[in-house]
Design a protein around this motif. Sequence first.
Motif, short mmCIF file in Angstrom:
data_model
loop_
_atom_site.label_atom_id
_atom_site.label_comp_id
_atom_site.label_asym_id
_atom_site.label_seq_id
_atom_site.Cartn_x
_atom_site.Cartn_y
_atom_site.Cartn_z
N UNK A 22 -10.72 -3.20 -2.95
CA UNK A 22 -10.85 -2.26 -4.06
C UNK A 22 -9.58 -2.39 -4.89
N UNK A 23 -9.68 -2.78 -6.12
CA UNK A 23 -8.52 -2.94 -7.00
C UNK A 23 -8.21 -1.61 -7.64
N UNK A 24 -6.99 -1.11 -7.45
CA UNK A 24 -6.55 0.16 -8.00
C UNK A 24 -5.32 -0.12 -8.86
N UNK A 25 -5.34 0.33 -10.08
CA UNK A 25 -4.18 0.20 -10.95
C UNK A 25 -3.38 1.49 -10.88
N UNK A 26 -2.11 1.36 -10.55
CA UNK A 26 -1.25 2.52 -10.41
C UNK A 26 -0.42 2.65 -11.69
N UNK B 126 -7.90 -10.44 -8.26
CA UNK B 126 -8.08 -9.58 -7.08
C UNK B 126 -8.44 -10.41 -5.86
N UNK B 127 -8.01 -9.94 -4.71
CA UNK B 127 -8.33 -10.64 -3.47
C UNK B 127 -9.84 -10.72 -3.30
N UNK B 128 -10.31 -11.86 -2.87
CA UNK B 128 -11.75 -12.05 -2.70
C UNK B 128 -12.16 -11.65 -1.29
N UNK B 129 -12.14 -10.36 -1.07
CA UNK B 129 -12.57 -9.80 0.21
C UNK B 129 -13.67 -8.80 -0.06
#
Length: 151
Positions: free
Chosen positions: A46-50, A39-42
């Motif tokens: 928010x990581x969302x799995x679709x 995941x982007x380190x920001x």
Amino acid sequence: MEHHRLDPYPIPREKKPLCINEPWLVDKSLLEYPHHIEPEEREDNVRVYVPLDLNKKAILRRIDRVIVQYGEATEENEMEFSIDINMILSQLEIYDQIWSVRHMPEEGEHSLESKELVREIITRLEEIPDGGAECFPFEKIEELKREYLSA
């Protein structure tokens, strides 16, 4: 054809969701950016799995939608047309790998289910009207035949 390395082990006894960290399979706008394995380190990320159902009917429906969207293959649209089809062919490859692991094909490296699906995909690609495109869909048809149907 792009290859995805899946680690489907241990093989679940019941069908459970498979998480693949390649969100560009759902959102082609992400092709323009570098792929992130993590995941982007920001701070606000928010990581969302679709969910993406990969079955014969869904894959063929996606192919049909792309073909209707572009109509004929022309010089002007062949790059975008090809990108959209490649995304679906990546879904095909994942479908094939999971079928192969779950049902261990007797011969070859591709499942019988995927070979049947590839034949239907090729039929659809061959029906795309030729509006002067130089490569697409011809190279995709040959690539699929070479990868899945030559034994």
